[in-house]
Design an enzyme around this catalytic site. Structure first.
Site, PDB file in Angstrom:
ATOM      1  N   LYS A 108      38.804  38.507  35.681  1.00  0.00           N
ATOM      2  CA  LYS A 108      37.683  38.582  34.482  1.00  0.00           C
ATOM      3  C   LYS A 108      37.642  40.102  34.199  1.00  0.00           C
ATOM      4  O   LYS A 108      37.205  40.964  35.282  1.00  0.00           O
ATOM      5  CB  LYS A 108      36.720  37.908  34.855  1.00  0.00           C
ATOM      6  N   ARG A 135      39.355  44.666  60.684  1.00  0.00           N
ATOM      7  CA  ARG A 135      38.276  45.085  60.696  1.00  0.00           C
ATOM      8  C   ARG A 135      37.774  45.509  61.872  1.00  0.00           C
ATOM      9  O   ARG A 135      37.035  46.445  62.175  1.00  0.00           O
ATOM     10  CB  ARG A 135      37.297  44.168  59.981  1.00  0.00           C
TER      11      ARG A 135
END
Length: 383
Positions: A183, A20
């Site tokens: 999920k 980053r």
């Protein structure tokens, strides 16, 4: 300039991955070359609005000093706003860099407090947002400050929006998206937004278990979301109506325990015995998924195919990574949408083969969902 220097560190505070920081360098270098002095602001970790030395920006400043040209002077202040920060910013000469302390040491940051935004704005003449990884958060340093200064996008933010936004708005086809993770409920917005846009949607990871259970297949001890079965059925029906092929695994790598040393077996998805759990897509599924990816012209990948952190259950994820690299070599646009997929592609050794590896997990997910990012919407050049 808002950057996303929220980088991982070891127990001693040493930076373990500076991706980053390096991603923001082109914008910082450009500003310095054009004669600006640059005040950098970033958060690091979750200090919960309190000063915590563990989350100090000092290691980041040291790494920045190593990465920027030798002639660049990099200074640090313990302040974020107020007289000390203003004095430090005012003393900068063109070509110098000042790193403010962790913006989250101030409890007002995450509340997008207008007073803090105004105080930050006093540290510069123009606001550059290059923090894609934080652009989905309306914080004082990402969104609020743009109400006081003209706000523009840095090169990294522009690149992220161009790749992910461009793929969604005007993709070269076939357009394939691979969605994994645990999920369905975490990715429902992404899946719904992609239906009708993508030609093929490949489902892997724990969420595939719930889709398979919704089709009436016994899933043994596999992770499933019983509350999401109707949702899974509805998404499959919507995919069919929208003309998107939604592909599910045809075979599974099973384990008798959630462990790297568990007993394993490979079976078709309609033959999972009691007491066993699916922890990766099987070899036949990996082959089918890889064929779809290699035939694509645009591919976005978000989420692993299995528990890739354990070697016996990493083959499906690595097969997709290899297919992404092969697609890139054939000229396809390949995008890794942040999060665990970045770790997976790096572990597989293919990060440098991708067209684009996103620096923001949450932000890239929200873009894929079709949401407006507050840190982008506040900029003057958002059009």
């Amino acid at each position: 300039m808002r950057v996303d220097f929220n980088v991982p560190q070891d127990e001693q505070g040493a930076i373990t991955d500076d991706t980053r920081i390096r991603a923001a360098l082109p914008t910082i270098r450009y500003l310095l070359e054009e004669g600006a002095s640059v005040v950098l602001m970033s958060h690091l970790g979750r200090p919960k609005g309190k000063i915590n030395p563990k989350y100090s920006m000092r290691p980041v400043v040291e790494r920045l000093f190593e990465l920027l040209p030798e002639a660049t002077e990099v200074k640090k202040t313990e302040a974020i706003t107020g007289p000390a920060a203003e004095a430090a910013a005012a003393s900068l000469r063109p070509g110098q860099v000042l790193m403010l302390e962790n913006t989250r040491f101030d409890a007002r940051e995450e509340k997008n407090d207008p007073d803090m935004s105004a105080e930050l704005a006093r540290l510069g003449d123009i606001f550059v947002n290059d923090a894609f990884g934080a652009a989905h958060r309306a914080n004082a340093s990402t969104e609020g400050v743009a109400h006081h200064l003209e706000g523009v996008a840095g090169f990294l933010l522009e690149k992220e929006l161009a790749f992910i936004g461009g793929a969604l708005e005007n993709p070269e086809r076939p357009f394939v998206t691979i969605i994994g993770g645990a999920k369905i409920s975490d990715k429902i917005g992404v899946i719904e937004n992609l239906l009708g846009k993508v030609n093929t949607l490949l489902i892997g990871g724990g969420m595939a278990n719930t889709f398979l259970l919704a089709q009436g297949k016994a899933m043994g001890k596999s992770l499933v979301e019983p509350d999401s079965l109707d949702l899974a059925r509805s998404l499959m029906a919507k995919a069919e109506a929208a003309g998107t092929r939604l592909m599910l695994p045809v075979d599974a790598v099973l384990a008798d325990a959630f462990s790297a040393t568990a007993n394993t077996q490979v079976v078709p998805v309609d033959a999972i015995p009691d007491g066993w759990q699916m922890l990766d897509i099987g070899p036949e599924s990996a082959k089918l998924y890889a064929a779809e990816v290699v035939a694509a012209k645009t591919v976005i990948w978000n989420g692993p195919m299995g528990v890739f952190e354990m070697a016996p259950f990493a083959k499906g994820t690595f097969a997709v990574a290899q297919a992404m690299a092969d697609a890139s070599a054939q000229g396809a646009i390949t995008i890794i949408g942040g999060g665990d997929s970045v770790a997976a592609i790096e572990q597989a050794g293919f990060a440098d083969k991708m067209s684009h590896v996103s620096t923001g997990g949450g932000a890239s997910l929200e873009l894929l969902e079709g949401k407006i990012l507050p840190g982008v919407a506040a900029l003057a050049d958002r059009a």
